[in-house]
Design an enzyme around this catalytic site. Structure first.
Site, short mmCIF file in Angstrom:
data_model
loop_
_atom_site.label_atom_id
_atom_site.label_comp_id
_atom_site.label_asym_id
_atom_site.label_seq_id
_atom_site.Cartn_x
_atom_site.Cartn_y
_atom_site.Cartn_z
CG HIS A 1 -0.36 0.05 2.55
ND1 HIS A 1 0.02 1.21 3.17
CD2 HIS A 1 -0.06 -0.94 3.43
CE1 HIS A 1 0.52 0.95 4.36
NE2 HIS A 1 0.50 -0.36 4.55
CG ASP B 1 -2.83 4.04 2.77
OD1 ASP B 1 -2.51 2.93 2.28
OD2 ASP B 1 -3.47 4.14 3.84
CG ASP C 1 3.17 0.38 7.56
OD1 ASP C 1 2.65 -0.38 6.72
OD2 ASP C 1 2.55 0.86 8.53
CD GLU D 1 -2.97 -1.37 6.00
OE1 GLU D 1 -3.11 -2.28 6.86
OE2 GLU D 1 -2.31 -0.34 6.23
CD GLU D 2 -0.87 2.42 7.65
OE1 GLU D 2 -1.54 2.04 8.64
OE2 GLU D 2 0.30 2.06 7.44
CG HIS E 1 1.43 2.77 12.47
ND1 HIS E 1 0.20 2.22 12.77
CD2 HIS E 1 1.70 2.36 11.21
CE1 HIS E 1 -0.24 1.51 11.74
NE2 HIS E 1 0.66 1.59 10.78
#
Length: 454
Positions: free
Chosen positions: A90, A92, A123, A156-157, A423
């Site tokens: 992903h 995003d 990520d 996705e996030e 994150h």
């Protein structure tokens, strides 16, 4: 990793990989228009589409998904009769949080201490670069032996389900014999790991209203019901004194029977302050991979700076509940909602809104594709055997793909090992892990094709 053409080719491609990841990280592709312009995500999607076309992919398309974001699809045909492998990543990313806490700009790839820093490096923009490296290495060494589909998600996030709904409406699009999800990570740097379980999640917003408007705390405080105090009490009901999650009706005593996570290693990885205890009971692996976990991820309340002496009339919070395999996210949502309604103090008016959900996932690590992956990891990580671990995070698409394609084997690998700090501020990727996992994926595709040809 010398003496083998695939590792040598990947090594030679790493400067190009760094340049491309630098370009991709520069897009502020947070899939929330309240945080960054939607055009940033659209520009990132267009970049991914151009990269696929440059690699010879056909049918490259920007898919407009029901949540208002775009996923990128492409197909690379392989030899006649070859199996089809779907590669997922992903583009995003999570918001950068406090940009002042970053040691370098979050959307500017910066090399430091042997790692590449920037939001999305691990990520999961790095996951897309990993796929490209693997395919380029195979093309340089005789060709890609399988047909390849690539899907790069755009939300996705956020957990808003756009790609899941699109896949359900177009069930043939992502059909494959096996699926490689490039969005997890090794247990730690240098230890090759496949992820065998993922916790699902449900995301709720809860609002408490107690008064028609804010009141002077000197004139009314002590009798007037304070919505912020009510919210604090309500949120406290979601944890026992030891920090364990306590949602009425939701069991939380499952034990993890695989690879363990020593407490001291976890404390170091999580950067727990000296003297501060961990929360919950059981082993660390029990707590983060096998049991539900509630987290309050946001509260709307007055900031300390500029606060007035007021009794608050309304308060709002956002709550994430991670749901392990063995539980159903729909049922967990109902239980959490019922708990919030039942535990609000003083008759406060309660409004609950669901803003995201995904089911937990368990892979079949005894399937033939995992044998091909283990063989690949032995070459990419000399002297190491493939390990299997859980992951506390969620990838909602996994269950959608498992339901749509029950015969497909699903493998989860990626770049998000503990040092990556996904994150959080100062997210980074190990270029050595990017290199080794790209080698792993290339060798896996070759091994898998050979196993299907027998």
């Amino acid at each position: 990793m010398t003496g083998h053409p695939i590792p040598e080719t990947v090594a030679s491609l790493m400067p190009r990989a760094k340049a491309e990841l630098t370009e991709l990280v520069a897009f502020q592709s947070v899939a929330d228009p309240a945080v960054y312009p939607k055009s940033e995500c659209e520009a990132a999607a267009a970049w991914v589409a151009r990269a696929l076309r440059a690699e010879g992919f056909e049918d490259v398309a920007l898919l407009d998904t029901p949540d208002g974001t775009q996923s990128v699809y492409g197909f690379l045909p392989g030899p006649a009769g070859a199996p089809t492998v779907l590669l997922y990543a992903h583009y995003d990313v999570q918001p950068p949080l406090d940009e002042s806490a970053w040691l370098s700009p979050p959307f500017e790839l910066t090399e430091r201490d042997g790692r590449w820093f920037g939001r999305g490096t691990a990520d999961c923009k790095g996951g897309f670069i990993m796929h490209l490296l693997a395919l380029r290495a195979l093309k340089a060494d005789g060709g890609v032996p399988v047909s390849v589909k690539v899907i790069v998600e755009g939300s996705e996030e956020q957990g808003t389900g756009g790609l899941e709904r699109y896949a359900e409406a177009h069930p043939g699009l992502l059909a494959a014999d096996t699926i490689v999800i490039g969005d997890t990570g090794n247990f730690r740097v240098g230890l090759p790991t496949v992820t065998s379980t993922l916790r699902g999640m449900t995301m709720l917003r809860v609002q408490l209203d107690t008064l028609e408007g804010n009141l002077h705390s000197g004139q009314f405080g002590g009798a007037a019901p304070d919505a912020l105090a009510a919210m604090i009490q309500l949120l406290a009901s979601l944890r026992a004194e030891d920090g364990s999650t306590t949602v009425d009706g939701l069991t939380a005593d499952t034990e993890w029977d695989g690879l363990q996570y020593p407490e001291q290693e976890f404390r170091k990885d999580a950067k727990v302050l000296d003297g501060v205890g961990l929360i919950g009971t059981g082993t660390v692996a029990d707590r983060i991979w096998a049991r539900p976990a509630v987290t309050v991820i946001g509260i709307d309340c007055p900031a300390v700076v500029g606060a007035t002496p007021s009794v608050q009339a309304s308060a709002r919070a956002q709550i994430s509940l991670r749901v392990p395999p063995g539980h159903n996210a729909d049922e967990a949502t109902k239980l959490l909602t019922a708990h919030l309604l039942a535990h609000a103090p003083w008759g406060a008016k309660v409004f609950v809104e669901q803003v995201g959900q995904g089911q937990p996932f368990r892979a079949d690590i005894a399937s033939p594709a995992y044998t091909a992956m283990a063989d690949a990891m032995r070459i990419a990580y000399p002297g190491q055997e493939m390990q299997s671990s859980g992951m506390g995070g969620s990838i909602p698409l996994c269950n959608t793909l498992a339901e749509l394609y029950p015969d497909a084997e699903i493998l989860l690998i990626g770049l998000s090992e503990p040092e990556a700090q996904i994150h959080a501020v100062n997210e980074s990727v190990s270029p050595e892990e990017l290199e080794r996992l790209s080698v792993t994926e290339a060798l896996f595709l070759r091994n898998y094709a050979a196993s299907k040809a027998v």
